[in-house]
Motif scaffolding. Sequence first.
Motif, mmCIF file in Angstrom:
data_model
loop_
_atom_site.group_PDB
_atom_site.id
_atom_site.type_symbol
_atom_site.label_atom_id
_atom_site.label_comp_id
_atom_site.label_asym_id
_atom_site.label_seq_id
_atom_site.Cartn_x
_atom_site.Cartn_y
_atom_site.Cartn_z
ATOM 1 N N VAL A 20 0.860 -1.179 0.000
ATOM 2 C CA VAL A 20 0.000 0.000 0.000
ATOM 3 C C VAL A 20 0.900 1.234 0.000
ATOM 4 O O VAL A 20 1.663 1.450 0.946
ATOM 5 N N VAL A 21 0.831 2.022 -1.062
ATOM 6 C CA VAL A 21 1.664 3.224 -1.206
ATOM 7 C C VAL A 21 0.736 4.387 -1.511
ATOM 8 O O VAL A 21 0.181 4.487 -2.614
ATOM 9 N N ASP A 22 0.547 5.262 -0.553
ATOM 10 C CA ASP A 22 -0.383 6.380 -0.686
ATOM 11 C C ASP A 22 0.286 7.545 -1.414
ATOM 12 O O ASP A 22 1.511 7.601 -1.552
ATOM 13 N N GLU A 23 -0.539 8.505 -1.851
ATOM 14 C CA GLU A 23 -0.081 9.774 -2.434
ATOM 15 C C GLU A 23 0.839 9.526 -3.628
ATOM 16 O O GLU A 23 2.039 9.786 -3.599
ATOM 17 N N LEU A 24 0.259 9.048 -4.715
ATOM 18 C CA LEU A 24 1.026 8.696 -5.908
ATOM 19 C C LEU A 24 1.731 9.897 -6.523
ATOM 20 O O LEU A 24 2.811 9.762 -7.101
ATOM 21 N N ALA A 25 1.149 11.083 -6.428
ATOM 22 C CA ALA A 25 1.732 12.276 -7.069
ATOM 23 C C ALA A 25 2.774 12.965 -6.212
ATOM 24 O O ALA A 25 3.269 14.028 -6.595
ATOM 25 N N HIS A 26 3.139 12.383 -5.077
ATOM 26 C CA HIS A 26 4.068 13.024 -4.142
ATOM 27 C C HIS A 26 5.451 13.180 -4.772
ATOM 28 O O HIS A 26 5.936 12.297 -5.470
ATOM 29 N N ALA A 27 6.086 14.325 -4.547
ATOM 30 C CA ALA A 27 7.459 14.570 -4.995
ATOM 31 C C ALA A 27 8.413 14.211 -3.868
ATOM 32 O O ALA A 27 8.320 14.749 -2.758
ATOM 33 N N ASN A 28 9.335 13.291 -4.131
ATOM 34 C CA ASN A 28 10.262 12.830 -3.106
ATOM 35 C C ASN A 28 11.264 13.914 -2.751
ATOM 36 O O ASN A 28 11.553 14.816 -3.544
#
Length: 649
Positions: free
Chosen positions: A109-117
């Motif tokens: 489960v990996v939330d916030e697909l558009a997140h910038a690392n």
Amino acid sequence: MDDRRPDPALPQTQVPGKIGCARPGKLTVFLGYAPGVGKTYAMLETAWQRKREGLDVVAGHVGSHGLFETDSLLAGLELIPRKEIECQGVKFPELDLDAVLARKPRIAVVDELAHANASGCRHRKRWQDVLELLDAGIDVYTALNVHHLESLNDVVRQITGCRIQETVPDSILDRADEIKLVDLPPDELLQRFKDGKVPGVHLGATDRQNLFRKGNLIALRELALRRTAERVDAQMQSYRQAKGVREVWPAAERILVCIGANPRSVRLIRAAKRMAAGLCAEWLAVHVEAPAKVRPNESDLRQLAEHMQLAESLGAETVTLSGHSACDEILTYARCRNVTKIIIGKPTHPRWKDRLFGSVLDQVVRGSGDIDVYVITGDSDETPPPATPGEPTSWRRREWFGSVFGVSAATVVALLLHPYFGLVDLVMVYLLGVVVIAGRTGKGPSLLATILSVAAFDFLFVPPRFTFTVSDVRHIFTFAVMFIVSHVICRLTLRVREQAEAARLRERRTATLYRLSRELAHHRGLKTLAALALKHIGELFSTQVVILIRNERGDLAPPVTGPPTFVLDSQEMEVARWVFSRGNRAGRGTDTLPDARALYLPLTAASQTMGVIGILPTPCGGFLSHEQIQTLEGFASQTALAIERTLMA
């Protein structure tokens, strides 16, 4: 039995078997139209259902934001500890990609697909982390809001007034095996927003208020529903094709968008993607090399490469054309590819330039025939970045001084010939000087030579001499004709020289690729083949090149030594190993490991990846353009095939 088949339209990195994985991961996207609709909650509920079915489920990164309902669902799930990334004295918790890969669960489960690392992570965006998990055979549950889609960025801004910084390529949503729409009536969402149950909205106070307006939410909800409906329609067409159902659609639409280094091209690309998605059509992104720009600077090349990469990430086929007329090249290529719609930018320069030099837009519209032409403008607040000089300052000064010297030389010759020839003959002397200057300098010095030639001819030879006044009004017409003819000659000379340089460059690349292919076919031995590739690539692109070949243990061997190579430290070797294991390019100029000094391309043959090639541009070589990278990939493919043939022999 997994009966899912790879989509031929997907990138090769997403095709099963690309990196030796027997089963690609399944991507499930929980799509919503705004924060707070319950995407994370629905995602965790589905994860719990899979856990009750006996599947191995872990939580790689979940943004609960302190909500009790979300935290209660997280309790009992195995949590992968997040990695702390320190940036400018602040620690950011990020997804520990290596830990998830080492754990290798069935579902992550990996939330916030558009997140910038944060800076220092392997990838710039979290969706790139998700792709790596999928390639490793791990199913991924993730959440996404519709306003984060790249092609909808301009639409969302027009509706809400908010510019969304974090975006996801539409190809990621197309890659999803399943999309679950999480919906909530706008009135209920507004009530949740007023009750403070919508935290974690990464927007400013003004943008947050603009987003959470009922009218804006209704529009975003419609976008999410339409995007989901398009996905369902695509699945239906895939089913018809798989079952052999005969299609009853009319002739397919094909869209062509004209792009360049102008920042407004981003809007054209997004508009073309939306139109292509709405029509289920193939689309092409075409750049025509401008005849007026003989030496584009590094900033233009970098901007154009970014636009090409954006178009490719949105699913376009990118093409670079060159010729005498941009309009003719566009229309000829459009008819050759059976294009039905052309998207072109609205001109922003003054109208007098079109009347004096001609308008590409007007020529395309008049010559389009049965092809529909859509004229789109760019955002007014999109300003181009500061230009980077394409050549050293000393060289540009030399051109300007050369222009003045050329006019001076023509003047000396005209003074010597003045007692024996008439004024018309002296004009020819200056025209000859302008031609010579235009053949050796750029547009600015050539224009200066034209102006100085007219001024010198008036001052030294037209009576009354040694003054800029004229006794005969007819001489003014002579000056005007002289200036126009000189300017036209300059433009034609520059255009011919530009076309000759482009043809010579393409001929050199083609000849080099031919020589490399011929030499690779006549030689054996890994070191010999690698040395040949090092020689030709280094000389053609003015770069430093290093080649690493797979050894018997399946790892990268030390680099092949040679004059054009550079030293690889431990960080660069890690980038090379990542490219070798994943089969994708990374490093400088890409979105994966962009802090590397060099660009790394995989040596991919028919069966497996044979090694890695690293390219480090020298200071005089400058930035690698999109066309150069494509040519380098051709060199890499030829080298990889030769290495594979040697190993098989």
